[in-house]
Design an enzyme around this catalytic site. Sequence first.
Site, PDB file in Angstrom:
ATOM      1  N   THR A   1      63.534  28.153  -5.342  1.00 35.33           N
ATOM      2  CA  THR A   1      63.713  28.546  -3.947  1.00 35.33           C
ATOM      3  C   THR A   1      64.733  29.676  -3.906  1.00 35.33           C
ATOM      4  OG1 THR A   1      63.208  26.327  -3.115  1.00 35.33           O
ATOM      5  CG2 THR A   1      64.432  27.797  -1.649  1.00 35.33           C
TER       6      THR A   1
ATOM      7  N   LYS B   1      58.701  28.176   2.493  1.00 35.23           N
ATOM      8  CA  LYS B   1      59.703  27.190   2.057  1.00 35.23           C
ATOM      9  C   LYS B   1      60.895  27.190   3.006  1.00 35.23           C
ATOM     10  CE  LYS B   1      61.862  24.149  -0.445  1.00 35.23           C
ATOM     11  NZ  LYS B   1      62.106  24.260  -1.892  1.00 35.23           N
TER      12      LYS B   1
ATOM     13  N   LYS C   1      72.565  26.166  -0.009  1.00 35.28           N
ATOM     14  CA  LYS C   1      72.069  27.413  -0.584  1.00 35.28           C
ATOM     15  C   LYS C   1      70.783  27.836   0.107  1.00 35.28           C
ATOM     16  CE  LYS C   1      69.323  27.500  -3.924  1.00 35.28           C
ATOM     17  NZ  LYS C   1      67.846  27.637  -4.135  1.00 35.28           N
TER      18      LYS C   1
END
Length: 288
Positions: A97, A172, A240
Amino acid sequence: MAKVAFLGLGVMGFPMAGHLAAKGHEVTVWNRSPARAGAWAARFSGRVAESARAAAEGAEFVMACVGNDDDLREVCLGAEGAFAGLAKGAVFVDHTTVSAQVTRELAEVLAQSGRGFIDAPVSGGQAGAENGVLSVMCGGTEADYARAEPVIAAYARICRRIGDSGAGQLAKMMNQICIAGLMQGLSEALAFGSRAGLDGEAVVEVISQGAAGSWQMVNRHKTMLADRFDFGFAVDWMRKDLKICLETADQIGASLPVTALVDQFYKDVQNMGGGRNDTSSLIRRLPR
């Protein structure tokens, strides 16, 4: 069956590479910690490479699952990076990701030399990786995706091309935005029920069958009520991911007020020493 390299053997990559081997693919692995790669080879059928470049040499597909943008660049670029060993016609599949920006940068590097790049972040967590039932959202050309999809199927419940390069990462981001809001709502509901003197498990048995039901509710309510969070997707990694979401929102002019708020709640959890706890630890902020 294909010749496949897998770079990064963390809690997700380790079982994902294992599923590839179990399906009969010829798998070479590489990890920054050699001991981890050795442990994988001892458990599964495959070989260990000494560098990302060496792992990529001769592979038709190279899968990566590392930490963040900088980690991905380090694994891909440079004299010992995977791109240096990737043959013409091979496809690089990134399950990390990361930002859509770094995805497009790296995809362009490969496109100039006749090699493919698919951004393919996953959802389903450690359990999904171990059980081979991940949701995989992909970006890239139709031709590259068509070649890579049968290989990705080794660990996917569903795999779909969303659009061109970067589209997988944007999808995502949507996934993480949804999870952030859902997890905060579930935390508040369970804490509320505890303060009201209700049996949380009994309530969830009922409401999980209705409109309030979610994966988070079904799979996390028991551990949340038991105050157990030493597993799963870490708060540090969620922050993150949410940072990427918020930065991208600024770039495209989108508004993410709830996501921004929950991101700060996760910061509170970090300050409480829970950075490595599962994301369901949001409930720790609330009186029960």
